[in-house]
Motif scaffolding. Structure first.
Motif, PDB file in Angstrom:
ATOM      1  N   LYS A 158       0.807  -1.222   0.000  1.00  0.00           N
ATOM      2  CA  LYS A 158       0.000   0.000   0.000  1.00  0.00           C
ATOM      3  C   LYS A 158       0.846   1.281   0.000  1.00  0.00           C
ATOM      4  O   LYS A 158       0.440   2.293  -0.577  1.00  0.00           O
ATOM      5  CB  LYS A 158      -0.924   0.022   1.225  1.00  0.00           C
ATOM      6  N   THR A 159       1.993   1.237   0.668  1.00  0.00           N
ATOM      7  CA  THR A 159       2.781   2.459   0.843  1.00  0.00           C
ATOM      8  C   THR A 159       4.248   2.230   0.457  1.00  0.00           C
ATOM      9  O   THR A 159       4.706   1.099   0.318  1.00  0.00           O
ATOM     10  CB  THR A 159       2.736   2.935   2.306  1.00  0.00           C
ATOM     11  N   THR A 160       4.956   3.336   0.301  1.00  0.00           N
ATOM     12  CA  THR A 160       6.383   3.272  -0.044  1.00  0.00           C
ATOM     13  C   THR A 160       7.220   4.021   0.989  1.00  0.00           C
ATOM     14  O   THR A 160       8.252   4.604   0.671  1.00  0.00           O
ATOM     15  CB  THR A 160       6.629   3.869  -1.442  1.00  0.00           C
ATOM     16  N   THR A 161       6.795   3.973   2.244  1.00  0.00           N
ATOM     17  CA  THR A 161       7.434   4.778   3.283  1.00  0.00           C
ATOM     18  C   THR A 161       8.869   4.337   3.590  1.00  0.00           C
ATOM     19  O   THR A 161       9.624   5.097   4.209  1.00  0.00           O
ATOM     20  CB  THR A 161       6.618   4.720   4.588  1.00  0.00           C
ATOM     21  N   LYS A 162       9.247   3.143   3.179  1.00  0.00           N
ATOM     22  CA  LYS A 162      10.600   2.660   3.472  1.00  0.00           C
ATOM     23  C   LYS A 162      11.560   2.897   2.307  1.00  0.00           C
ATOM     24  O   LYS A 162      12.692   2.409   2.324  1.00  0.00           O
ATOM     25  CB  LYS A 162      10.561   1.182   3.846  1.00  0.00           C
ATOM     26  N   TRP A 163      11.093   3.672   1.306  1.00  0.00           N
ATOM     27  CA  TRP A 163      11.886   3.913   0.112  1.00  0.00           C
ATOM     28  C   TRP A 163      11.947   5.409  -0.203  1.00  0.00           C
ATOM     29  O   TRP A 163      11.081   6.187   0.201  1.00  0.00           O
ATOM     30  CB  TRP A 163      11.287   3.184  -1.090  1.00  0.00           C
ATOM     31  N   ARG A 164      12.953   5.774  -0.971  1.00  0.00           N
ATOM     32  CA  ARG A 164      13.046   7.120  -1.532  1.00  0.00           C
ATOM     33  C   ARG A 164      13.759   7.015  -2.871  1.00  0.00           C
ATOM     34  O   ARG A 164      14.294   5.966  -3.231  1.00  0.00           O
ATOM     35  CB  ARG A 164      13.807   8.069  -0.601  1.00  0.00           C
ATOM     36  N   GLY A 165      13.757   8.098  -3.630  1.00  0.00           N
ATOM     37  CA  GLY A 165      14.491   8.110  -4.880  1.00  0.00           C
ATOM     38  C   GLY A 165      15.986   8.028  -4.626  1.00  0.00           C
ATOM     39  O   GLY A 165      16.485   8.568  -3.637  1.00  0.00           O
TER      40      GLY A 165
ATOM     41  N   LEU B 246      17.120  11.430  -4.591  1.00  0.00           N
ATOM     42  CA  LEU B 246      16.090  12.327  -4.089  1.00  0.00           C
ATOM     43  C   LEU B 246      15.967  12.176  -2.578  1.00  0.00           C
ATOM     44  O   LEU B 246      16.435  11.184  -2.004  1.00  0.00           O
ATOM     45  CB  LEU B 246      14.730  12.007  -4.733  1.00  0.00           C
ATOM     46  N   THR B 247      15.323  13.120  -1.952  1.00  0.00           N
ATOM     47  CA  THR B 247      15.057  13.004  -0.516  1.00  0.00           C
ATOM     48  C   THR B 247      13.726  12.311  -0.257  1.00  0.00           C
ATOM     49  O   THR B 247      13.490  11.803   0.848  1.00  0.00           O
ATOM     50  CB  THR B 247      15.039  14.391   0.148  1.00  0.00           C
ATOM     51  N   ASP B 248      12.848  12.278  -1.266  1.00  0.00           N
ATOM     52  CA  ASP B 248      11.531  11.654  -1.128  1.00  0.00           C
ATOM     53  C   ASP B 248      11.339  10.596  -2.211  1.00  0.00           C
ATOM     54  O   ASP B 248      12.196  10.411  -3.088  1.00  0.00           O
ATOM     55  CB  ASP B 248      10.421  12.721  -1.260  1.00  0.00           C
ATOM     56  N   PHE B 249      10.215   9.924  -2.156  1.00  0.00           N
ATOM     57  CA  PHE B 249       9.887   8.936  -3.178  1.00  0.00           C
ATOM     58  C   PHE B 249       9.549   9.662  -4.482  1.00  0.00           C
ATOM     59  O   PHE B 249       8.942  10.739  -4.458  1.00  0.00           O
ATOM     60  CB  PHE B 249       8.689   8.086  -2.720  1.00  0.00           C
ATOM     61  N   PRO B 250       9.940   9.111  -5.631  1.00  0.00           N
ATOM     62  CA  PRO B 250       9.651   9.787  -6.919  1.00  0.00           C
ATOM     63  C   PRO B 250       8.158  10.065  -7.107  1.00  0.00           C
ATOM     64  O   PRO B 250       7.308   9.248  -6.746  1.00  0.00           O
ATOM     65  CB  PRO B 250      10.165   8.778  -7.958  1.00  0.00           C
TER      66      PRO B 250
END
Length: 514
Positions: free
Chosen positions: A43-50, A53-57
């Motif tokens: 459901k979520t991508t909270t354990k990943w980032r770009g 990048l500092t956040d998820f794409p």
């Protein structure tokens, strides 16, 4: 391969065989008990980032029906959303990922990805060791590289997966597994091991030298890094992305021993001495001599007994003048640390500023080479003379201050800190993370120390019977340092009677505080 690693690998295959295919993006009770964590909950991508990048794409990746999908963008590398990396970094781990390729797709699962690497001027994937994901039948990359080392399951551009690998057709699900313990790495596919290699070994470095990574200093040798899923512009689906950090603390904090303790026995019979040490319950040795064996021969004897060498002690001249040979032998032995325990100097004049300055220069140069070319950590073992006063501190302070922490660490010898008047606990608290190893030894009561770096060998006594507050030093080390291995060293003529006492004592201290 030692027994610890074997047990991990057996558990890996059992985990795969017992997988419940109906429980997507969930962990079983057994998986939770064994330390598995989900990197994607559907459901979520909270354990990943770009990756850069500092956040998820914001684009290029999509969650659909509990699946994480790379959106197609013409097959170009990192031109849409770009790669994604785990926010957390991993050192020893087991990673399992279900993936499904679309027709003609190219992607990859990378590991030991350095999150500090600079953003490239032109779009490309972040650097790291790569478990290749590819439609071998259609994608042109399958015909590139050497001997198929860019096909599915391969260590990309380095080691080919076997041709008879158990792969399901494009459009169906497969499970990739990566296991990394120390320098040992394995690629698995659908429950079958494809390849195994040792990071930083001569074979590994030769492969890198002949690959597209040849100009990247220290490629694949960082101690820990992120996991990466690649955006190569093709549609690829992921699910059941899970990882468990392999806890090696139980191995790290079990008492180890320095080969010098049993130097007389090793000179007579290496196999018998190894058997004796293992009979004491010790399987971890810091070797400071090969005792007439080659590194390959000694490693074989260790492997046969389920024992390990974690640190290799060498002379200062060998460290300076034969650094490549030292690196090769250390990797062959399976060790992660190179140690030097004595800096040549005029014993009558004592350790001087000129000695300290040369030491700093040589340590920075050699430590850099060992780290960048072999993935090894260099440690200097204090020996007393460097605690002579200099300005407002000591020569040890001078060496610690002027060496590069990225390339130079320390092995704290308790006796050779206490003997010249230093306080081991204060040293640990001052230079905590610079200390990676410890020699645990005690000094006979009544002995007066000095800055000579020498004392009668029989002033070494069983741990807990001498002058040094071993317990508080160990407690400080566990709480305030990066010390990984605790080696019993006894230079006396009474090792057969003293080492069992020391072992019992050290076990009790480590059990109490760890």
């Amino acid at each position: 391969m030692n027994q610890f690693i074997k047990s991990i690998l057996i558990g890996a295959s059992l985990t795969f065989l017992g997988m419940n295919l109906n429980a997507q993006n969930k962990l079983t009770k057994d998986e939770k008990k064994n330390g598995w964590k989900l990197l994607f909950d559907g459901k979520t991508t909270t354990k990943w980032r770009g990756a850069f990048l500092t956040d998820f794409p914001k684009n290029g990746w999509k969650i659909m029906d509990g699946l994480l999908m790379v959106e197609p963008s013409g097959g170009a590398e990192s031109t849409n959303g770009g790669d994604i990396v785990t926010i957390k970094q991993y050192q020893d781990f087991e990673l399992s990922v279900d993936f499904k390729l679309s027709k003609g797709a190219n992607s990859g699962i990378k590991y030991f990805v350095d999150v500090k690497q600079a953003k490239p001027a032109n779009p490309r994937s972040a650097l790291g060791l790569e478990y290749q994901l590819l439609d071998d039948e259609i994608h042109p990359d399958a015909k590139l590289g050497k001997n198929g080392n860019r096909k599915l399951g391969s260590l990309y551009d380095l080691i080919p997966a076997p041709a008879n690998k158990p792969v399901n057709p494009v459009g169906e699900w497969n499970t990739a597994k990566i296991i990394a313990i120390g320098n040992h790495v394995e690629h698995w596919l659908n429950g079958v091991k494809l390849i195994a290699y040792e990071r930083g070994s001569k074979e590994f470095r030769d492969l890198v030298a002949g690959s597209k990574y040849k100009d990247i200093v220290g490629f694949g040798l960082i101690e820990s890094g992120s996991i990466l899923l690649q955006d190569h512009g093709n549609k690829v689906y992921y699910r059941n992305i899970k990882i468990r950090a392999i806890e090696t603390k139980s191995v790290a904090t079990n008492p180890a021993v320095v080969s010098y303790t049993f130097r007389n026995e090793f000179q007579k019979d290496v196999p018998a001495t190894l058997d004796y040490i293992k009979g004491l319950g010790i399987t971890n040795i810091e070797f400071s001599n090969l005792f007439g064996k080659s590194a390959i021969e000694l490693r074989k004897l260790l492997d046969e007994r389920g024992m390990v060498c974690t640190s290799f002690g060498v002379s200062y001249p060998d460290f300076v003048n034969h650094t490549d040979e030292v690196g090769n032998d250390t990797k062959t032995l399976g060790a992660s640390f190179v140690r030097v325990a004595w800096v040549p100097h005029d014993s009558k004049a004592g350790f001087t500023l000129a000695d300290a300055e040369k030491t700093v220069q040589d340590f920075n140069k050699g430590g850099k080479l060992l780290k960048e070319q072999f993935g090894l950590t260099f440690c200097y073992h204090n020996h007393g003379y460097e605690f002579a006063p200099y300005e407002k501190g000591t020569y040890f302070d001078y060496i610690a201050t002027n060496t590069n922490p990225d390339y130079v660490s320390f092995e704290l010898d308790l006796l050779w800190a206490f003997h010249p008047g230093a306080d081991p606990v204060k040293l640990i608290k001052k230079y905590g993370n610079r200390f990676k190893l410890m020699h645990v030894k005690d000094l006979k009561k009544g002995v007066i120390g000095n800055f000579s770096g020498g004392t009668d060998v029989n002033n070494d006594v069983a741990l807990g019977t001498g002058q040094i507050d071993i317990a508080n030093a160990i407690k400080a080390a566990l709480n305030s340092s990066s010390i990984k291995y605790y080696y019993i060293e006894d230079e006396s003529e009474h090792v057969k009677t003293q080492v069992p006492i020391s072992l019992t004592y050290l076990n009790s201290i480590l059990t109490k505080f760890k």
